[in-house]
Design a protein around this motif. Structure first.
Motif, PDB file in Angstrom:
ATOM      1  N   ARG A  43      -7.728  -3.801 -10.759  1.00 54.08           N
ATOM      2  CA  ARG A  43      -6.848  -2.764 -10.213  1.00 54.08           C
ATOM      3  C   ARG A  43      -6.340  -1.844 -11.317  1.00 54.08           C
ATOM      4  O   ARG A  43      -6.361  -0.611 -11.183  1.00 54.08           O
ATOM      5  N   HIS A  60      -2.741  -6.982  -2.144  1.00 53.70           N
ATOM      6  CA  HIS A  60      -1.500  -7.186  -1.389  1.00 53.70           C
ATOM      7  C   HIS A  60      -1.710  -8.034  -0.137  1.00 53.70           C
ATOM      8  O   HIS A  60      -0.737  -8.302   0.580  1.00 53.70           O
ATOM      9  N   GLN A 109      -6.906   2.089 -11.889  1.00 54.24           N
ATOM     10  CA  GLN A 109      -5.757   2.990 -11.867  1.00 54.24           C
ATOM     11  C   GLN A 109      -5.753   3.957 -13.043  1.00 54.24           C
ATOM     12  O   GLN A 109      -5.133   5.027 -12.965  1.00 54.24           O
ATOM     13  N   SER A 144      -5.999  -2.295  -3.688  1.00 51.53           N
ATOM     14  CA  SER A 144      -4.608  -2.507  -3.287  1.00 51.53           C
ATOM     15  C   SER A 144      -4.532  -3.339  -2.013  1.00 51.53           C
ATOM     16  O   SER A 144      -3.687  -4.237  -1.889  1.00 51.53           O
ATOM     17  N   SER A 186       2.030   1.769  -3.479  1.00 51.19           N
ATOM     18  CA  SER A 186       0.993   1.664  -4.503  1.00 51.19           C
ATOM     19  C   SER A 186       0.943   2.849  -5.471  1.00 51.19           C
ATOM     20  O   SER A 186       0.564   2.650  -6.634  1.00 51.19           O
ATOM     21  N   VAL A 213       0.838  -1.209   0.000  1.00 50.82           N
ATOM     22  CA  VAL A 213       0.000   0.000   0.000  1.00 50.82           C
ATOM     23  C   VAL A 213       0.870   1.255   0.000  1.00 50.82           C
ATOM     24  O   VAL A 213       0.556   2.247  -0.665  1.00 50.82           O
ATOM     25  N   GLU A 226       2.716   1.951  -8.506  1.00 49.72           N
ATOM     26  CA  GLU A 226       1.985   1.044  -9.383  1.00 49.72           C
ATOM     27  C   GLU A 226       1.013   1.814 -10.275  1.00 49.72           C
ATOM     28  O   GLU A 226       0.846   1.484 -11.459  1.00 49.72           O
TER      29      GLU A 226
END
Length: 465
Positions: free
Chosen positions: A363, A312, A367, A308, A259, A256, A262
């Motif tokens: 995800r 994770h 994003q 996230s 993140s 996190v 990412e």
């Protein structure tokens, strides 16, 4: 004898480091307790021990920096080898290919327009009301209100399968696998060979940060709760629950924390490389614009936080429990039955893929959603993305399954894109396949690993756990 004769200097002395060769013959390496000087084979020296320690500290620092630079370089090269495949998989995962039976689209006649003048006027109005895919992904924004160019659900009436309505910087529909996507990227006019490494630096920063932070945090948690060293394989522990908890917690916290990198990596991969259309000019520019347009809260407290956390948590949990399941439930030993162990490992890794890939897909699509009403520049993507934003994880999974099944096959030709109607299987009408882009290349890697282990045994792999 006088007192002066009794105060003669000792025959054998101790000093930090070199110059003569006087040394105690029986204890040449003896180190006295709580002393600043040491017996050495080099005899007397007037050098201050503090200076020697400082020199040693400098040498250690230089060695550490050199090792760190070497590790960073090796990691950078390693990420560079795998990043093109990650980039291709990302494009396949975020690409939105709606089913015409579910989401109506305007399919223009590529051989000529036989419509009336009223139809032509409607087309002009559609062009004027065309909403770019990079507008703020907010359902209340004007771009998502019903216009002449959208249907009752707010979907834009553009045909991604028709080259005449597709932006020049956008790739044609990617309906095959990773290798085909790599070829399409390499041959596209605005992309090229270098586009295979978009987001490479952000990916390297994430891997380096995770490499240092995760083991450090896990070790600190183990020390705090007086648990076994994290270097001991879990299968050797009687009580694995506490160690699994610290392992998953460390992965979750660090994942996190990193993140935003990412998000940056995904956006850099998905955006076009066209100089006139691309929004971000690099990792730090992307971070700066995210903060400027979406606020500091967008880095963590946003629609990307829950995905996230779930990703994770589940990913390291599945990975660390694979050897435990094989050892304690299946009772298979890699030393006694290497083939069965490898087969069980292949099956569990495949099951892990079936769980993780949908989470990855959701995800990455989230994003790409920019929650800002006033972006400085549109976010133009090289693959078509969904114009209306996803509300959350379940909504994204539902929309992918319902909207993206392909019931018609589009065959590109030299002149135009022709549409060949060919009804496919029932399951092909649902976008389940859209949740598992990249499955085959991962599965091929797992099968290759299994075959290698079947030939050479898996004892070494067993020890790594």
């Amino acid at each position: 004898m006088t007192s002066e004769s009794n105060e003669q200097p000792p025959k054998y002395t101790y000093t930090p480091f070199p110059q003569t060769t006087t040394v105690h013959p029986l204890r040449p390496y003896y180190v006295p307790q709580d002393m600043d000087h040491y017996y050495t084979p080099f005899g007397n020296n007037t050098t201050n021990s503090t200076e020697v320690q400082n020199d040693m500290t400098d040498l250690d620092s230089q060695s550490l920096l050199k090792d760190l630079a070497s590790l960073g370089f090796i990691k950078y090269v390693g990420v560079g080898f795998s990043h093109p495949f990650e980039a291709a998989k990302t494009l396949l995962q975020v690409q939105y290919l709606p089913n015409e039976d579910i989401v109506p689209m305007v399919a223009e006649n590529t051989h000529g327009n036989n419509g009336s003048e009223e139809d032509l006027d409607d087309d002009d109005d559609d062009d004027e009301l065309y909403v770019r895919s990079s507008q703020p992904l907010d359902p209340d924004a004007p771009g998502f209100r019903k216009t002449k160019s959208s249907d009752s659900q707010g979907y834009l009436t553009t045909n991604i399968y028709d080259a005449s309505t597709r932006p020049h910087y956008m790739l044609p529909p990617l309906e095959n696998g990773v290798w085909s996507t790599l070829g399409a990227l390499r041959s596209h006019n605005s992309e090229g060979f270098s586009s295979l490494w978009k987001g490479h630096f952000a990916s390297w920063l994430y891997d380096m940060g995770h490499l240092f932070l995760q083991p450090t945090l896990e070790g600190a948690l183990n020390d705090a709760f007086d648990l076994y060293d994290d270097t001991i394989p879990l299968i050797y522990l009687d009580r694995v629950g506490p160690n699994i908890a610290t392992l998953v917690t460390s992965h979750l916290v660090v994942g996190v924390l990193l993140s935003p990198l990412e998000v940056i990596q995904t956006r850099l991969i998905v955006q076009t490389s066209s100089p006139n259309n691309k929004k971000y000019n690099g990792t730090f520019d992307c971070l700066r614009k995210m903060i400027k347009e979406e606020g500091y809260s967008s880095l963590y407290w946003s629609h990307n936080l829950l995905p996230s956390i779930i990703y994770h948590t589940i990913s390291p949990l599945l990975e660390c429990t694979v050897p435990l399941i094989i050892d304690r439930i299946f009772h298979i030993s890699p030393a006694d039955s290497p083939f069965l162990y490898g087969l069980a490992q292949l099956g569990l890794n495949t099951l892990q893929l079936l769980i993780i890939l949908p989470l990855e897909t959701v995800r990455k699509r989230l994003q790409c959603q920019i929650r800002s009403r006033t972006p400085d520049k549109p976010f133009e993507t090289i693959v078509q993305t969904r114009k209306a934003p996803y509300v959350g994880i379940l909504d994204a999974i539902y929309r992918i399954i319902i909207e993206e099944g392909i019931s018609q096959k589009y065959i590109p030709t030299r002149g135009n894109v022709q549409k060949r109607r060919r009804q496919r299987g029932l399951l092909d009408n649902y976008g389940i396949k859209g949740l598992y882009h990249g499955f085959y290349i991962h599965f091929t890697t797992n099968v290759t690993t299994f075959l290698f282990q079947a030939v050479n045994g898996v004892e070494d792999e067993f020890e790594n756990y």
